[in-house]
Structures are given as C-alpha cells and as structure tokens.
Design a protein around this motif. Structure first.
Motif, PDB file in Angstrom:
ATOM      1  N   GLU A   1      10.093  -5.509   4.306  1.00  0.00           N
ATOM      2  CA  GLU A   1       9.036  -6.470   4.592  1.00  0.00           C
ATOM      3  C   GLU A   1       9.487  -7.838   4.089  1.00  0.00           C
ATOM      4  OE1 GLU A   1       4.777  -5.043   4.016  1.00  0.00           O
ATOM      5  OE2 GLU A   1       5.893  -3.633   2.797  1.00  0.00           O
TER       6      GLU A   1
ATOM      7  N   ARG B   1       2.587 -11.058  -0.790  1.00  0.00           N
ATOM      8  CA  ARG B   1       1.473 -11.925  -1.202  1.00  0.00           C
ATOM      9  C   ARG B   1       1.337 -11.990  -2.726  1.00  0.00           C
ATOM     10  NH1 ARG B   1      -2.116  -8.264   1.497  1.00  0.00           N
ATOM     11  NH2 ARG B   1      -0.224  -7.029   1.441  1.00  0.00           N
TER      12      ARG B   1
ATOM     13  N   PHE C   1       0.829  -1.204   0.000  1.00  0.00           N
ATOM     14  CA  PHE C   1       0.000   0.000   0.000  1.00  0.00           C
ATOM     15  C   PHE C   1       0.858   1.246   0.000  1.00  0.00           C
ATOM     16  CE2 PHE C   1      -2.873  -3.222   1.561  1.00  0.00           C
ATOM     17  CZ  PHE C   1      -4.013  -2.958   0.815  1.00  0.00           C
ATOM     18  N   TYR C   2       0.695   2.043  -1.011  1.00  0.00           N
ATOM     19  CA  TYR C   2       1.355   3.340  -1.080  1.00  0.00           C
ATOM     20  C   TYR C   2       0.525   4.177  -2.041  1.00  0.00           C
ATOM     21  CZ  TYR C   2       5.302   6.380  -0.275  1.00  0.00           C
ATOM     22  OH  TYR C   2       6.087   7.420   0.151  1.00  0.00           O
ATOM     23  N   PRO C   3       0.366   5.469  -1.787  1.00  0.00           N
ATOM     24  CA  PRO C   3      -0.576   6.248  -2.605  1.00  0.00           C
ATOM     25  C   PRO C   3      -0.204   6.343  -4.084  1.00  0.00           C
ATOM     26  CG  PRO C   3       0.067   7.453  -0.637  1.00  0.00           C
ATOM     27  CD  PRO C   3       0.931   6.243  -0.688  1.00  0.00           C
TER      28      PRO C   3
ATOM     29  N   ILE D   1       0.030  13.584  -5.511  1.00  0.00           N
ATOM     30  CA  ILE D   1       0.277  12.372  -6.297  1.00  0.00           C
ATOM     31  C   ILE D   1       0.075  12.654  -7.785  1.00  0.00           C
ATOM     32  CG2 ILE D   1      -0.413   9.971  -6.698  1.00  0.00           C
ATOM     33  CD1 ILE D   1       0.721  10.356  -3.918  1.00  0.00           C
TER      34      ILE D   1
ATOM     35  N   ASP E   1       5.327 -11.240   2.507  1.00  0.00           N
ATOM     36  CA  ASP E   1       4.342 -10.211   2.849  1.00  0.00           C
ATOM     37  C   ASP E   1       3.776  -9.507   1.622  1.00  0.00           C
ATOM     38  OD1 ASP E   1       5.279  -8.884   6.106  1.00  0.00           O
ATOM     39  OD2 ASP E   1       4.457 -10.802   5.473  1.00  0.00           O
TER      40      ASP E   1
END
Lengths: 95, 481
Positions: free
Chosen positions: B268, B274, B87-89, B146, B272
C-alpha cells in the motif's frame, strides 16, 4: 481543492465504510469544504513555529514496568461472537 | 553464498524488529511472557476496548535509549507516537501505535567486518512501536484464530541505510546487531520465537545508476534464511530486468522449504496508512540527564570488550572476537583467568578449544556447560603449577565432562600426578636405552627421526605422566651418549 467521486470511494474504502452511490456527491462536497479550511490554515505564516504534536503543553508520564493486569480472558471473551480453545475466531483471512 | 554477476550491484537495507525485554506491554501492565495460554495476557488496552488509554512503559523508553546510545545515534529530546492505520484481525484497534516523523533514535551506525574488510553501516532510525497479535490460519475450517498475547509487546524497529551490497554484509550486520541487543539486555534475541526478525529491502542496479525498484521480503527469522532470501531476490530481479521486464514494488514472503521468495501483496502507498500523531499520547521527553543516567547503567559493549580482551589479556583478534561473541562466554573466560591465575592465553586455548568443541558436540549453550568456569580454572591451574601435563589434562577434562568431579579429585583418584622427579625419569630412560640397542645405534648413526620413538617409549613407561620438558631434555642427554 475538490474531491472526485473516486477519491471519496477510496477514502471510504481505507476506513472500511460502505457508501451508497447517491451519498458520494454530498461527501465529496463536505470533505472538499474541510480541505478548503485546511488550505486556509496552510496559508498562515508558520515560519519559526515548531509543529505541535498535542494541544496540551505537557509531556508523557511514564509507567513503571510492573504487571498490574490479571488474566480476565473469560470476561473479555464473553461478548465475542466466536471463541475456541481460548482463541478469538474471525472469518478466514486469506493471504 | 552466490556472487553477484559482473555489471550489477545490489542495494540492500534491513529493517529489524526487536522485541524489548520488558516484563509488561508498551502501553499497559499486562505480562509479556512468551508461551502463555492464548489471550490470557490480552488486557483491555491490548484488546482496544472502548474508553481505554495507553500509558507508556518507562522501561521500553529506557531500552530504546540504550540501543540508540550503543550505536552512537542521536537520541531525540522529544519524540512523538503516531497511529498507523490498517485493518487486520490481529490489530484490534485498527491502528498500530508507532512513531513516524519524530522517532526516538536517529542517525546511528554499526561497524561490520566481512572477510577482514571493515565497513560502516548507517542506521537511519530506530523507533518504538507495539507488536501485533498472532493469527492461526489452519486450525479451524473457515475461520482464523486470533491470539492477542503478543499484541502490545514493545518493539524497536531498527532501520538501516541502504549501505549493504550483498548477503554476506547483510548477515554480518544482523549478527552484530543481534549480539549488541542481547549484550545490552534489551532483547532475548530468540529468533525462533520471533523476538528478533528481519525484513529485507532489496533492489539491483548497474553501478552508479539511480536506485532500482525495491521489493521487501518480510519476517525472515534466521541468519541463513536472510542470506538465502537476499541471494534469491538479487538473482530473480536481475533475471527479470535482463529479460526486458520490470520489478514491481511489492511485499514478498520467503519460503524456507524452497529457498525462494514469492509476491504477497502490492505494498500500500505510504500515505494509505494515514499516519497522524496519536492524541492519546503526549510527546515523550528524554533529557540529557536521563541519557547520562541510562548510559551509566549500560554494560560493557561487545566492541569495547573485544578491545579490552586484546589489550588486557594479550589475545589475538580472533580469540578476542570469539570470546566476546556472547557475554556469558566472556564472563566464563574471565572467571577462568581470575580463578586459575594461569596465563590468559592458556585459558583462552582451553575455553575456545576443548570447552567450545565439547559444548558444540552436545548442543549445549555456555550457560549450561557441564564444566563450570571455576572447575575449568581448577584444571588449568594444575597445568600451570605442573601437577599434570597438558596431555594428561585432556584426559582429566574428559572425566570432568563425564561428571567425575573436580580436576583435583580426578587427578588424585586416577593417580595422574605428573612425574617431575628427574631421577625417576632418568631411570625409565636408562631402561629403554638398554632394551633397544639397535634403535640407539641407528639414532646415534644419524637417524634423528627415532627420537620420537624414544619419547613414545618413555611416555608409555611412565603412563604419560612424565613431565615432557624434563623427559625431552634427559632423553637428549642420554642418547647423545
């Protein structure tokens, strides 16, 4: 295989899901059941069978490298919560 | 470049992200042009809007195959895209489409040379994936801006084996790789704009010991920074271990202002992310026939070109290497040789010497050279046919650089045509001998060094236009008495 409450919370965190503490045992049970089914699948003899990346026996079609998408920024940003100078604004991300 | 202390060995592997030079994104028909207004090239697929599906760009696959073939790698007949979740914008979907277990390119290699010693660096794999967007952290108080124009730009991530042992080898490998992807036309190689960026995995160990714990320094965008970051990291890790500490497996950032690296976040664990096969994309098949068709469309590669320059033009390894360092430079040189009809070595001297020096001085690329290859050929041709001497040619070159026109026009306008009339040269020499009786006597008495004095006088008398060979010969004869 059964999951510990910590593992359930860890998986929930990775998916950015918030779980109430009282929900954890239920999820632990349900995910453990799913894993049990996976164990059952794993027990099948798959020697000589190549792994399948997709259930359809087809291959990927390719697209020519041609620009087809016009600029629709205004429409796409109309439902964004915050926009400035053409940028989407999100809560500050600290590195 | 700092050296590694005795009793220690560094183990380095590089991951290079290379933006492919396609017109559109890897999974949609939005443009990839650099520098557009923010988010004007972010279409529904790029934004990850619900209900959209990725459609793979044929050209991205072709370019990845070209790269694979150029490093003698295995091209997977079937490769598969996978989702890598984080998750990162700047990653709207919450996953990056990448390749995991079945990348398109595996088991290649690149040969480098450091201080004349050749070494083969293994390339573990190269896989196709999409780039993320850009975050602007400082422009808006309390917010991050962003821009998703870059998101979805096709990349190949090229992963080396941990075969590299010091920063000099790392830089040699990167430069070679850079030269290769630019020559192939699959990447513009612009490091400043992030088209070619490097992550360095570094660990240290006692020679023969198992691999130490590695750190990964991210997004280094110049050759010099790569050298600095690796040198810093090797020194830091050795210091930590010698002080009884342990190296943490972590991601680090390089700070160009201090030349240091600092910890960013603990990496990570791989699982992780996935990874799983992306159900929106079917397996990609590249047949042997596809490979051959792509191979046939590839330009001559730098290594082959260098070998050809040595054999065809009789150039030294050094000149051949320099002239093939950029394909535009190699093309320039070949045009000079062809158009001038002069000796290949003379042409090489002019290109690698005067021309490159002038370009360096003005900070210009060969593509922007104020003297075109045809113009330089015009100058070299006049030396070859003895219209002007090599010395006068330097002046003509300067005039050409200043935009005074073609060599022939300058030679004519300035009256620089070489004097080959031996009678005229002899007359000038006679006058000098008559005017300098003392020097003549000294020379004849054994002061050989005075020969240079006479050459200088004769050149002066002919405004440098005398044919040097004729002048030397006639002068020798006359002085001998």
């Amino acid at each position: 295989m059964s999951l510990t409450p910590e593992q359930v919370q860890q998986v929930a965190h990775l998916a950015r899901l918030e779980l109430n503490a009282e929900m954890v045992p239920t999820y632990a049970q349900q995910i453990s059941n799913i894993l049990a089914m996976v164990d059952q699948l794993s027990a099948a003899d798959t020697q000589g069978v190549s792994p399948m990346a997709h259930p359809l026996g087809l291959t990927q079609r390719l697209r020519p490298d041609v620009v087809t998408e016009p600029n629709r920024r205004e429409a796409y940003q109309a439902h964004a919560p915050a926009v400035e100078d053409g940028l989407f604004l999100v809560p500050k991300v600290i590195e | 470049m700092s050296s590694i202390p005795a009793g220690w060995e560094a183990v380095i592997g590089l991951e290079v992200h290379c933006q492919l030079l396609t017109k559109t994104k890897i999974f949609s028909g939005a443009s990839t042009t650099y520098g557009a207004e923010p988010n004007t090239q972010a279409d529904a697929v790029t934004l990850g809007l619900p209900g959209v599906l990725p459609v793979l760009n044929r050209e991205a696959v072709t370019m990845a195959v070209k790269f694979g073939l150029s490093v003698d790698a295995k091209i997977a007949e079937t490769c598969v895209f996978a989702r890598k979740h984080y998750f990162y914008p700047d990653l709207p979907k919450g996953y990056q489409i990448s390749q995991y277990e079945l990348p398109i390119v595996e088991q290649g290699h690149l040969d480098i040379e450091v201080d004349g010693v050749a070494k083969r660096i293994g390339i573990t794999r190269a896989h196709l994936e999409e780039d993320a967007g850009k975050s602007l952290h400082d422009a808006f108080p309390g917010f991050t801006g962003i821009d998703l124009n870059r998101a979805g730009t096709p990349l190949i991530e090229i992963v080396s084996e941990p075969d590299i042992r010091n920063s000099a080898e790392a830089v040699a490998y990167l430069k070679k790789l850079h030269q290769l992807v630019v020559a192939l036309g699959v990447c513009d190689g612009n490091m400043q704009e992030g088209s070619f960026r490097c992550d360095a995995n570094v660990s240290v160990r006692k020679p023969g010991a198992p691999f130490g714990t590695r750190t990964e320094t991210k997004n280094i965008n110049s050759f010099r920074y790569v050298q600095q970051a690796i040198d810093y990291e090797i020194e830091r890790q050795i210091e930590v271990i010698e002080a009884g500490g342990k190296i943490n497996q972590e991601t680090r950032l390089f700070n160009p202002d201090t030349g240091e690296t600092r910890a960013m976040r603990s990496k990570e664990n791989a699982n992780d992310y996935r990874y799983f096969p992306d159900p929106d994309l079917l397996p990609v098949v590249v047949t042997a026939a596809d490979q051959e068709r792509i191979r046939a469309s590839m330009p001559e590669l730098p290594a082959a070109k260098k070998a050809r320059f040595e054999s065809q033009y009789g150039l030294s390894a050094y000149d051949a290497n320099l002239l093939t360092s950029e394909s535009a430079l190699a093309d320039y040189y070949e045009t000079v040789v062809k158009v001038s009809g002069a000796e290949a070595k003379t042409c090489a001297n002019w290109v690698t010497g005067d021309l490159l020096a002038a370009l360096n001085k003005s900070g210009k690329a060969i593509e922007d050279s104020p003297i075109s290859a045809t113009q330089l050929a015009g100058l070299v041709a006049r030396i070859a046919d003895k219209t002007i001497s090599g010395k006068i040619a330097k002046d003509v070159f300067e005039a050409m650089l200043a935009g005074e026109g073609d060599a022939d026009a300058i030679i004519k306008a300035k009256g620089l045509v070489q004097i080959t009339d031996e009678g005229a040269i002899a007359a000038a020499i006679d006058a000098i001998i008559a005017g300098n009786p003392q020097q003549v006597a000294d020379y004849r008495g054994g002061k050989d060094k005075l020969f240079g004095f006479f050459v200088g006088q004769a050149m002066k008398a002919t405004q440098g236009k005398a044919n040097p060979e004729a002048l030397n010969r006639i002068l020798k004869e006359k002085l001998a008495g």
